[in-house]
Scaffold this active site. Structure first.
Site, PDB file in Angstrom:
ATOM      1  N   ARG A   1       0.804  -1.220   0.000  1.00 33.18           N
ATOM      2  CA  ARG A   1       0.000   0.000   0.000  1.00 33.18           C
ATOM      3  C   ARG A   1       0.834   1.265   0.000  1.00 33.18           C
ATOM      4  O   ARG A   1       0.528   2.216  -0.698  1.00 33.18           O
ATOM      5  CB  ARG A   1      -1.004  -0.007   1.132  1.00 33.18           C
ATOM      6  CG  ARG A   1      -2.324  -0.587   0.609  1.00 33.18           C
ATOM      7  CD  ARG A   1      -3.234  -1.006   1.679  1.00 33.18           C
ATOM      8  NE  ARG A   1      -2.477  -1.633   2.718  1.00 33.18           N
ATOM      9  CZ  ARG A   1      -2.682  -1.383   3.990  1.00 33.18           C
ATOM     10  NH1 ARG A   1      -3.579  -0.505   4.347  1.00 33.18           N
ATOM     11  NH2 ARG A   1      -1.984  -2.029   4.892  1.00 33.18           N
ATOM     12  N   THR A   2       1.907   1.273   0.769  1.00 30.95           N
ATOM     13  CA  THR A   2       2.770   2.461   0.781  1.00 30.95           C
ATOM     14  C   THR A   2       3.370   2.674  -0.616  1.00 30.95           C
ATOM     15  O   THR A   2       3.422   3.790  -1.128  1.00 30.95           O
ATOM     16  CB  THR A   2       3.888   2.297   1.832  1.00 30.95           C
ATOM     17  OG1 THR A   2       3.281   2.115   3.102  1.00 30.95           O
ATOM     18  CG2 THR A   2       4.771   3.523   1.882  1.00 30.95           C
TER      19      THR A   2
ATOM     20  N   LYS B   1      23.066  -9.552  -2.795  1.00 28.70           N
ATOM     21  CA  LYS B   1      24.426  -9.978  -3.156  1.00 28.70           C
ATOM     22  C   LYS B   1      25.456  -9.347  -2.239  1.00 28.70           C
ATOM     23  O   LYS B   1      26.652  -9.413  -2.500  1.00 28.70           O
ATOM     24  CB  LYS B   1      24.724  -9.589  -4.607  1.00 28.70           C
ATOM     25  CG  LYS B   1      23.836 -10.277  -5.622  1.00 28.70           C
ATOM     26  CD  LYS B   1      24.160  -9.762  -7.023  1.00 28.70           C
ATOM     27  CE  LYS B   1      23.046 -10.074  -8.002  1.00 28.70           C
ATOM     28  NZ  LYS B   1      22.923  -9.022  -9.021  1.00 28.70           N
TER      29      LYS B   1
ATOM     30  N   ARG C   1      11.958   1.981   1.732  1.00 34.27           N
ATOM     31  CA  ARG C   1      11.339   1.217   2.818  1.00 34.27           C
ATOM     32  C   ARG C   1      12.330   0.121   3.177  1.00 34.27           C
ATOM     33  O   ARG C   1      12.839  -0.547   2.282  1.00 34.27           O
ATOM     34  CB  ARG C   1      10.038   0.588   2.309  1.00 34.27           C
ATOM     35  CG  ARG C   1       9.429  -0.406   3.256  1.00 34.27           C
ATOM     36  CD  ARG C   1       8.564   0.287   4.257  1.00 34.27           C
ATOM     37  NE  ARG C   1       7.641  -0.607   4.915  1.00 34.27           N
ATOM     38  CZ  ARG C   1       6.474  -0.208   5.418  1.00 34.27           C
ATOM     39  NH1 ARG C   1       6.091   1.059   5.290  1.00 34.27           N
ATOM     40  NH2 ARG C   1       5.698  -1.045   6.026  1.00 34.27           N
TER      41      ARG C   1
ATOM     42  N   HIS D   1       7.881   6.463  10.130  1.00 33.49           N
ATOM     43  CA  HIS D   1       7.174   6.350   8.854  1.00 33.49           C
ATOM     44  C   HIS D   1       6.511   7.713   8.688  1.00 33.49           C
ATOM     45  O   HIS D   1       5.307   7.855   8.867  1.00 33.49           O
ATOM     46  CB  HIS D   1       6.157   5.209   8.944  1.00 33.49           C
ATOM     47  CG  HIS D   1       5.510   4.848   7.640  1.00 33.49           C
ATOM     48  ND1 HIS D   1       5.820   5.461   6.449  1.00 33.49           N
ATOM     49  CD2 HIS D   1       4.563   3.931   7.348  1.00 33.49           C
ATOM     50  CE1 HIS D   1       5.089   4.922   5.477  1.00 33.49           C
ATOM     51  NE2 HIS D   1       4.313   4.001   6.007  1.00 33.49           N
TER      52      HIS D   1
END
Ligand SMILES: [Zn+2]
Lengths: 317, 155
Positions: free
Chosen positions: A65-66, A94, A115, A143
């Site tokens: 959703r974000t 990696k 994020r 957030h």
């Protein structure tokens, strides 16, 4: 539209050009008020002011959703998006360091949203990048766009944030959305009422921060007794994965189910909010009530992100 | 210098002929200060822990033989005692005295105690903002976790 901007709005917009959005802490109380005013202006902005600009959306952990909200904001203003939504396909898998990944990706885009499951990743990315970085959630820390959309939802519904008594109910121990909003509201001088079972009370660290901000707050496990005095009721989800012992979860999972009866004794103007997704905390029968504001939060999220993308890119309509 | 005066000075600095004395460290902090500065490779280290002090009640003291610590190290020492002073000794003489000063931001000395902090998982240098002085509190600029001086861990 430009001609009607206040001096404070213009000044804040100047300061935000090229800046990063990492934490709600970076704003002063007056700046938060001014920023919410600017967000309101963006409600009606649909012109492609970000045409030719590219957002790099780096999602080292999934948050559909974000990510969709940021992409929607960018696309609605005429910009484009690149990125990944799974750390497994990024170079991090990696062993590439986060600062290196950021330096590479910023050559592909004009602004970055990150994020990441680790706390502080937003700050690390901003320090590595020349271009603006928005923290889209760093572990259990911050957030900021969620906090801003919560504040904006309150302001849009109530006309102001100032002077409102805001109740928080549910998981106040782990809930990041609640922590940030509690801190922002304390900074703005709002009175806070914290409702949770004993095992999910606000942790000592957040209490100290609240007190350091001079916050006015009280605590109770009894939701019914506080509902009549509230202007805003912010409900949070009690997450099963936070509990080591499933029995502990069973004990608290449905202590607070907000339904029509819960909010019947409230003030007429009460709004009920929730960062979503909800499980059992708000009964669907509340959805039709004029008091329900939780679906508006998602819509307001796009407006808030449109505003931030434009301000950081130095584009004001 | 007369033999008498020399004797007095020797007592005051506990027979340090050349070296550095760090006085007025916060009680219990001398070990951490030594850990940061390192044990002298050609000399002794003397630690005084929980000594009585007129100024502080209790204090720690650290003496390093044949070592002159750097300006950068002096700045970092402020983490272990906001009122600490540094005295340089040559031939039993005090040649310089410096009062430490805690900067607003501390780069690359402390480890963040938050196990989920990015600085403990990636090649990201730490820095901390000083949020309170005496007693010292710092906040990790990355994960925003606060730490008091007794929680300090060196990188
Ligand atoms: Zn940290």
């Amino acid at each position: 539209m430009t001609e009607t901007w206040t001096d404070a709005e213009r000044e804040l917009a100047n300061r935000m050009r090229g800046a990063d959005i990492i934490s709600v802490r970076q704003f002063t109380a007056p700046d938060l008020g001014t920023l919410l005013q600017i967000v309101e202006r963006f409600e009606t902005v649909t012109s492609p002011v970000l045409q030719g600009k590219v957002l790099g959306a780096l999602f080292f952990e999934p948050s559909t959703r974000t990510r969709l909200s940021f992409e929607s904001a960018m696309v609605r203003l005429g910009g484009g998006c690149i990125g990944f939504a799974d750390a497994g396909i990024s170079s991090a898998a990696k062993g590439e360091s986060l600062p290196d990944t950021i330096r590479i990706v910023e050559s592909y885009c004009d602004i970055i949203v990150i994020r990441h499951p680790r706390e502080g990743a937003g700050r690390a990315a901003a320090d590595a990048a020349e271009k603006p970085v928005i923290n889209g959630g760093d572990g259990s820390n911050q957030h900021p766009t969620q906090t801003l959309l919560d504040l904006y939802t309150i302001r849009r519904r109530m006309g102001t944030v100032a002077g409102l008594r805001v109740g928080f109910v549910g998981d106040l121990k782990y809930g990041r959305a609640a922590h940030s909003l509690i801190e922002a509201l304390a900074m703005l001088g709002n009175e806070l009422v914290l409702v949770s079972p004993e095992s999910l009370r606000l942790p000592p660290r957040q209490r100290e921060d609240l007190d350091a901000l001079g916050g006015v707050w009280s605590e109770t496990p009894d939701l019914a007794s506080v509902v009549p005095g509230l202007d805003v009721l912010y409900v949070t989800r009690i997450q099963r994965e936070r509990f080591g012992d499933p029995l502990d979860y069973e004990r608290v999972k449905d202590v607070y189910q907000v339904d029509e009866a819960t909010i019947a004794p409230s003030r007429d103007g009460l709004i009920v909010m929730h960062p979503l997704p909800r499980v059992l905390e708000i009964h669907p029968s509340v959805d039709a009530s004029p008091k329900a504001a939780y679906f508006e939060q998602a819509a307001n999220g796009v407006t808030v992100r449109k505003t931030l993308l434009s301000l950081l890119l130095g584009v004001t309509p | 210098m007369t033999a008498d005066r020399r004797a007095t000075r020797q007592q005051r600095v506990a027979s340090l002929r050349h070296g550095t004395v760090v006085d007025h460290l916060s009680p219990g902090m001398a070990l951490k200060a030594l850990e940061m500065l390192g044990v002298p490779s050609e000399g002794a280290a003397l630690l005084g822990i929980h000594l009585t002090s007129e100024k502080m009640g209790r204090k720690d003291i650290l003496k390093l033989e044949n070592v002159e610590i750097s300006a950068e190290q002096i700045e970092k020492l402020a983490l272990f005692g906001p009122n600490a002073s540094v005295v340089f000794i040559r031939d039993y003489e005090v040649v310089r005295k410096v009062q430490v000063e805690l900067p607003d931001r501390i780069h690359g000395v402390l480890r963040c105690r938050n196990p989920s902090c990015i600085t403990n998982h990636d090649r990201v240098p730490t820095y901390f903002d000083v949020t309170q002085r005496a007693p010292t509190m710092v906040r990790c600029a990355h994960c925003e976790r606060r730490m008091g001086e007794h929680e300090f861990e060196l990188l």
